[in-house]
Design a protein around this motif. Structure first.
Motif, PDB file in Angstrom:
ATOM      1  N   GLY A 152     -12.211   6.234  81.616  1.00 48.74           N
ATOM      2  CA  GLY A 152     -11.469   5.191  80.926  1.00 48.74           C
ATOM      3  C   GLY A 152     -12.110   3.821  81.016  1.00 48.74           C
ATOM      4  N   PHE A 153     -13.436   3.782  81.160  1.00 50.07           N
ATOM      5  CA  PHE A 153     -14.131   2.492  81.227  1.00 50.07           C
ATOM      6  C   PHE A 153     -14.213   1.872  79.830  1.00 50.07           C
ATOM      7  CE2 PHE A 153     -17.789  -0.329  81.601  1.00 50.07           C
ATOM      8  CZ  PHE A 153     -17.519  -0.947  82.810  1.00 50.07           C
ATOM      9  N   PRO A 154     -13.977   0.543  79.707  1.00 52.00           N
ATOM     10  CA  PRO A 154     -14.013  -0.079  78.376  1.00 52.00           C
ATOM     11  C   PRO A 154     -15.378   0.113  77.693  1.00 52.00           C
ATOM     12  CG  PRO A 154     -13.025  -1.561  79.967  1.00 52.00           C
ATOM     13  CD  PRO A 154     -13.568  -0.405  80.744  1.00 52.00           C
ATOM     14  N   THR A 155     -15.353   0.705  76.514  1.00 53.58           N
ATOM     15  CA  THR A 155     -16.585   1.067  75.819  1.00 53.58           C
ATOM     16  C   THR A 155     -17.407  -0.160  75.420  1.00 53.58           C
ATOM     17  OG1 THR A 155     -15.394   2.980  74.980  1.00 53.58           O
ATOM     18  CG2 THR A 155     -17.475   2.458  73.896  1.00 53.58           C
ATOM     19  N   GLY A 156     -16.727  -1.184  74.908  1.00 58.59           N
ATOM     20  CA  GLY A 156     -17.442  -2.383  74.459  1.00 58.59           C
ATOM     21  C   GLY A 156     -18.215  -3.031  75.603  1.00 58.59           C
ATOM     22  N   LEU A 157     -17.593  -3.028  76.790  1.00 57.18           N
ATOM     23  CA  LEU A 157     -18.226  -3.626  77.965  1.00 57.18           C
ATOM     24  C   LEU A 157     -19.479  -2.843  78.352  1.00 57.18           C
ATOM     25  CD1 LEU A 157     -17.151  -6.060  79.447  1.00 57.18           C
ATOM     26  CD2 LEU A 157     -16.092  -4.541  81.134  1.00 57.18           C
ATOM     27  N   LYS A 158     -19.370  -1.526  78.250  1.00 61.63           N
ATOM     28  CA  LYS A 158     -20.493  -0.652  78.575  1.00 61.63           C
ATOM     29  C   LYS A 158     -21.667  -0.969  77.646  1.00 61.63           C
ATOM     30  CE  LYS A 158     -20.565   4.091  80.242  1.00 61.63           C
ATOM     31  NZ  LYS A 158     -19.997   5.431  80.141  1.00 61.63           N
ATOM     32  N   TRP A 159     -21.363  -1.139  76.355  1.00 64.52           N
ATOM     33  CA  TRP A 159     -22.404  -1.442  75.370  1.00 64.52           C
ATOM     34  C   TRP A 159     -23.034  -2.799  75.678  1.00 64.52           C
ATOM     35  CZ3 TRP A 159     -20.942   0.296  69.681  1.00 64.52           C
ATOM     36  CH2 TRP A 159     -20.630   1.668  69.705  1.00 64.52           C
ATOM     37  N   GLU A 160     -22.189  -3.729  76.080  1.00 62.69           N
ATOM     38  CA  GLU A 160     -22.691  -5.073  76.357  1.00 62.69           C
ATOM     39  C   GLU A 160     -23.693  -5.054  77.516  1.00 62.69           C
ATOM     40  OE1 GLU A 160     -20.292  -9.103  75.943  1.00 62.69           O
ATOM     41  OE2 GLU A 160     -19.961  -8.149  77.877  1.00 62.69           O
ATOM     42  N   PHE A 161     -23.364  -4.273  78.582  1.00 61.96           N
ATOM     43  CA  PHE A 161     -24.289  -4.156  79.719  1.00 61.96           C
ATOM     44  C   PHE A 161     -25.626  -3.599  79.253  1.00 61.96           C
ATOM     45  CE2 PHE A 161     -20.427  -3.543  82.672  1.00 61.96           C
ATOM     46  CZ  PHE A 161     -20.360  -4.906  82.884  1.00 61.96           C
ATOM     47  N   ALA A 162     -25.558  -2.530  78.440  1.00 63.26           N
ATOM     48  CA  ALA A 162     -26.795  -1.882  77.998  1.00 63.26           C
ATOM     49  C   ALA A 162     -27.608  -2.828  77.119  1.00 63.26           C
ATOM     50  CB  ALA A 162     -26.470  -0.597  77.241  1.00 63.26           C
ATOM     51  N   ARG A 163     -26.921  -3.687  76.366  1.00 62.33           N
ATOM     52  CA  ARG A 163     -27.635  -4.620  75.487  1.00 62.33           C
ATOM     53  C   ARG A 163     -28.370  -5.673  76.320  1.00 62.33           C
ATOM     54  NH1 ARG A 163     -28.824  -6.078  70.829  1.00 62.33           N
ATOM     55  NH2 ARG A 163     -29.299  -8.261  70.405  1.00 62.33           N
ATOM     56  N   LYS A 202     -35.073   3.980  81.851  1.00 65.08           N
ATOM     57  CA  LYS A 202     -34.848   2.970  80.811  1.00 65.08           C
ATOM     58  C   LYS A 202     -33.339   2.734  80.659  1.00 65.08           C
ATOM     59  CE  LYS A 202     -39.219   3.038  79.478  1.00 65.08           C
ATOM     60  NZ  LYS A 202     -40.125   1.938  79.780  1.00 65.08           N
ATOM     61  N   PRO A 203     -32.955   1.566  80.157  1.00 64.81           N
ATOM     62  CA  PRO A 203     -31.532   1.311  79.945  1.00 64.81           C
ATOM     63  C   PRO A 203     -30.917   2.368  79.025  1.00 64.81           C
ATOM     64  CG  PRO A 203     -32.789  -0.703  79.692  1.00 64.81           C
ATOM     65  CD  PRO A 203     -33.784   0.408  79.816  1.00 64.81           C
ATOM     66  N   THR A 204     -29.808   2.951  79.458  1.00 70.02           N
ATOM     67  CA  THR A 204     -29.214   4.067  78.735  1.00 70.02           C
ATOM     68  C   THR A 204     -27.711   3.875  78.655  1.00 70.02           C
ATOM     69  OG1 THR A 204     -30.919   5.507  79.638  1.00 70.02           O
ATOM     70  CG2 THR A 204     -28.980   6.599  78.742  1.00 70.02           C
ATOM     71  N   ASN A 205     -27.154   4.168  77.489  1.00 70.99           N
ATOM     72  CA  ASN A 205     -25.707   4.103  77.351  1.00 70.99           C
ATOM     73  C   ASN A 205     -25.171   5.503  77.115  1.00 70.99           C
ATOM     74  OD1 ASN A 205     -23.151   2.489  76.779  1.00 70.99           O
ATOM     75  ND2 ASN A 205     -23.346   3.802  74.980  1.00 70.99           N
ATOM     76  N   VAL A 206     -24.258   5.951  77.986  1.00 70.46           N
ATOM     77  CA  VAL A 206     -23.690   7.288  77.856  1.00 70.46           C
ATOM     78  C   VAL A 206     -22.238   7.185  77.407  1.00 70.46           C
ATOM     79  CG1 VAL A 206     -23.279   9.497  79.004  1.00 70.46           C
ATOM     80  CG2 VAL A 206     -25.150   8.042  79.778  1.00 70.46           C
ATOM     81  N   ASN A 207     -21.915   7.828  76.283  1.00 74.27           N
ATOM     82  CA  ASN A 207     -20.530   7.882  75.813  1.00 74.27           C
ATOM     83  C   ASN A 207     -20.138   9.316  75.520  1.00 74.27           C
ATOM     84  OD1 ASN A 207     -20.870   4.795  74.082  1.00 74.27           O
ATOM     85  ND2 ASN A 207     -19.465   5.189  75.763  1.00 74.27           N
ATOM     86  N   ASN A 208     -18.858   9.578  75.695  1.00 68.07           N
ATOM     87  CA  ASN A 208     -18.325  10.903  75.425  1.00 68.07           C
ATOM     88  C   ASN A 208     -18.103  11.102  73.910  1.00 68.07           C
ATOM     89  OD1 ASN A 208     -15.256  11.637  74.775  1.00 68.07           O
ATOM     90  ND2 ASN A 208     -16.089  13.177  76.138  1.00 68.07           N
ATOM     91  N   VAL A 209     -18.062  12.349  73.479  1.00 68.22           N
ATOM     92  CA  VAL A 209     -17.927  12.686  72.052  1.00 68.22           C
ATOM     93  C   VAL A 209     -16.694  12.045  71.409  1.00 68.22           C
ATOM     94  CG1 VAL A 209     -17.510  14.602  70.451  1.00 68.22           C
ATOM     95  CG2 VAL A 209     -19.120  14.887  72.315  1.00 68.22           C
TER      96      VAL A 209
END
Lengths: 596, 129
Positions: free
Chosen positions: A170-181, A315-322
């Motif tokens: 349940g981690f906020p997806t947008g935040l995860k993307w921001e870290f990877a960016r 390398k920086p990687t973003n993992v998201n569920n289906v």
């Protein structure tokens, strides 16, 4: 000339197992025989969710919903429904409560409370035809991002929508993307976690089978926002149909220029590859998943560093569920505000649940966050099988816990489930009735954990093994009251010291059953009884001489001849011979045999 | 397959496909659209209801009318085949008799477009449960 009627046939794994492929062939043959092949189109779709009554056949435009169709029913459907316009009564769904036939899906209790966002295209389009997906606004969100939005704006939109990871954490997806960016690198990766490992959960598989393009589109959008040009789907090899459909979808997207170099004439390049997993539970954990993709053992490592900083090939990687990804295109098309208007304060949007166990409507459902367990189990799920009493519902798989009667009116969201001692997990829901022994349930999950533990850290490898041994002792009637203390202490130690998220949550089934069903544990230990009558070692079968009429039915069915007695006289069970198979109890028509 | 180069190209494909899967979209919410039910029992088919149905299917779109066309069984008005029942959203259904292609055109132009009734309405003589 376009088709006058569409016949949608479920082509998901569940319905395929009940011959939906031959139904399609037979329907097409029948149409050909009657020269109707240019007027009626047969489409294999993804899962409708109503797996209990599969295979499902839906006829449009009159929205007729046929259940449990067999290949030999095809002729009747064509002759009666298609040609003469008369519905085939015997194949319609019958409401078990009202005993009335329901002709279309809109009037079925199962669909009334559902809101389908992630499953929007499942059971509606042909997943092997990219154009049908485009016709349902597929890839417009990607086009919008590439032409009208900056990567920061896309991330901001996802952040404002309140979307949280559907895989369990349940981690906020947008935040995860921001870290990877944020992390600079010559190469970054977008990974789709399709390793769905919870027993009973199959929503990710259904999405990939029914709407693979939504996942591909979302991965490309994520790539654009974090600055990655490569995507990897990590999927277990035991999902052959999902792999096949995904492969076709990737190929088609490349042909249409929606994947590859210079997507839609822009400077953005994105390629997707598939990586196969061998079906290890631990590989759903993101660090273990990344190691497995790199060709190493599927073992987790401590975080930090998070994958956003150093993931696949460092390398920086973003993992998201289906399921998380499947929500992304809709959010961008309809806006963050629309998405945030659905759900509860801290859990936005909908959640897909896989209903399984002792429930009437086994299947896949999608409801807004905040729907109560009672609505899900009794209204959508149609209640408990065979009119039995509800006992518990297990949510969140092996990392989750059991919720009871008192939790039925809790609105389901990430925080409420956590507060109730369980968790959202990936959305498996296994319903248990009065015949299920909760000690045995805890033991079942521990067996799964012991089997699937990667063995890297000792709390999980050894601790869970010890938990299982104690539980086994209890189910055999050899437990002591001190064992309960040991169970609790050891569980807390594992929770505090295990290396990865899966290890830390592995004792949850034990803790939540101890909390909610303490009496049942005590009954096993002190009274040497299994109240649900499940634990064989604690059972003995008995014939009530007052109720037995001496019909001899039990004696004739006993596989080991353990029942003795004369005709028309009360019978007895020889406990030295009895193997406790329960056949006699099932056969007795006078309720004279009891176990306990 | 030519690669899609721009948003406009993508939208063109989308609009093109949308007309094909339109039938499914509409069927999900039939109550918000005009529903046209053509009686297609043996007597109806013998009287030419198939041509009538095709006429509706082919000519609704060019007149810009959004409707769901379905077939149904015998309505009982065998004396007036082909019969067609039309339900506008929020209105009572109206049954038209002797609907050949000419009549269908008249219904499209008058009733569907301008709410003007045309000759040949059959009073509904039964209630359904």
């Amino acid at each position: 000339m376009s088709y006058k009627m569409h016949i949608l046939v479920c082509g998901g794994t569940g319905c395929r197992a009940s011959a939906s492929k031959s139904i399609i062939c037979r329907l097409e043959e029948c149409l050909k025989d009657r020269a109707l092949e240019d007027e009626v189109q047969v489409i294999a779709t993804g899962c409708f969710g109503f797996c209990e009554k599969g295979p499902i056949v839906k006829i449009m435009p009159d929205n007729t919903f046929y259940v449990q169709v067999k290949p030999e029913d095809a002729d009747e459907i064509i002759d009666e429904h298609i040609i003469k316009g008369r519905k085939v009564e015997r194949l319609l769904y019958k409401d078990p409560e009202k005993k009335a036939t329901v002709t279309d899906s809109k009037h079925m209790e199962f669909y009334k409370k559902q809101l389908r966002i992630a499953l929007r295209n499942c059971g509606f389009i042909d997943p092997e035809n990219i154009e049908e997906c485009i016709g349902r606004d597929g890839y417009t969100a990607l086009a919008k991002c590439l032409t009208e939005m900056t990567p920061e704006e896309v991330i901001d939109e996802i952040k404002r929508s309140g979307l949280r990871g559907r895989g369990g954490g349940g981690f906020p997806t947008g935040l995860k993307w921001e870290f990877a960016r944020k992390y600079q690198s010559d190469q970054k990766y977008v990974v789709c976690n399709a390793d769905e490992g919870d027993p009973g959960a199959f929503m990710d598989r259904s999405i990939m089978e029914g709407d693979p393009h939504s996942v591909i589109e979302a991965m490309a959008i994520c790539g654009y926002s974090i600055g990655a040009s490569k995507g990897l789907v990590y999927i277990r090899a035991e999902y052959p149909l999902a792999i096949e459909r995904l492969r076709i979808a990737i190929e088609q997207a490349e042909q249409y220029g929606l994947l590859g170099d210079h997507i839609l004439g822009s400077d953005f390049n994105f390629h997707i590859e598939i990586r196969y997993g061998a079906g290890a539970f631990v590989c759903g954990e993101e660090t273990a998943l990344i190691h497995s993709m790199e060709g190493h053992r599927g073992e987790p490592t401590t975080k930090p560093p998070f994958p956003a900083e150093s993931g696949y090939l460092q390398k920086p990687t973003n993992v998201n569920n289906v399921e998380t990804l499947a929500n992304v295109p809709v959010i961008l098309n309809k806006g963050a505000e629309w998405f945030a208007s659905i759900g509860t304060e801290r859990s936005k949007g909908t959640k897909v649940f896989a209903l399984a166990g002792k429930i009437n409507n086994v299947g896949l459902i999608e409801v807004p966050m905040g729907t109560t367990l009672r609505e899900v189990i009794y209204e959508i799920g149609g209640g408990i099988k065979n009119g039995k009493k509800f006992k518990a519902v297990q949510t969140g798989g092996p990392s989750g816990g059991c919720l009871t009667e008192k939790h039925l009116d809790t609105p389901i969201d990430f925080d409420n489930l956590l507060a109730a001692g369980s968790m959202m997990g990936s959305g498996g829901m296994i319903v248990m009735d009065e015949d299920d022994c909760m000690v045995a349930v805890a033991k079942f999950y521990l067996e799964f954990i012991v089997e699937e533990s990667c063995g890297k850290c000792s709390p999980c490898r050894i601790g869970n093994k010890r938990l299982l041994e104690i539980l086994t002792r209890i189910t055999e009637g050899k437990g002591t009251m001190e064992d309960l203390e040991h169970l609790r202490n050891l569980s807390h130690v594992i929770k505090d010291t295990a290396l990865c998220g899966l290890g830390q949550t592995s004792p949850n089934p034990v803790l939540s059953t101890l909390e909610n069903f303490y009496d049942e544990y005590v009954a096993h230990i002190r009274d040497h009884k299994c109240p649900a009558g499940k634990c064989k070692a604690l059972l003995s079968y008995r014939i009530d001489p007052q109720l037995c009429v001496g019909c001899t039915l039990c004696a004739r069915n006993c596989p080991v001849d353990a029942i003795i007695g004369e005709r028309k006289e009360a019978h007895f069970i020889d406990t030295t011979k009895c193997i406790k198979c329960g056949t006699c109890k099932d056969k007795c028509k006078f309720n004279a045999i009891s176990a306990g | 397959m030519e690669k899609i180069k721009s948003l406009a190209d993508l939208k063109k494909i989308r609009d093109n496909v949308q007309t094909k899967i339109d039938l499914r979209e509409k069927s999900e919410h039939p109550e918000s659209l005009i529903q046209i039910r053509v009686a297609m029992a043996t007597c109806g088919i013998a009287a030419g209801s198939k041509e009538t149905m095709n006429y509706f299917l082919n000519h609704l779109e060019e007149n810009g009318i959004e409707a769901v066309v379905t077939q149904t069984g015998c309505m009982g008005y065998c004396f007036a085949e082909p019969t067609v029942e039309i339900t506008k959203p929020g209105k009572e259904p109206i049954v038209f008799g002797h609907v050949n292609c000419e009549k269908a055109e008249e219904i499209i132009q008058k009733y569907l477009k301008h709410d003007e009734l045309v000759e040949g309405i059959i009073p509904v003589n039964y209630q359904s449960i």
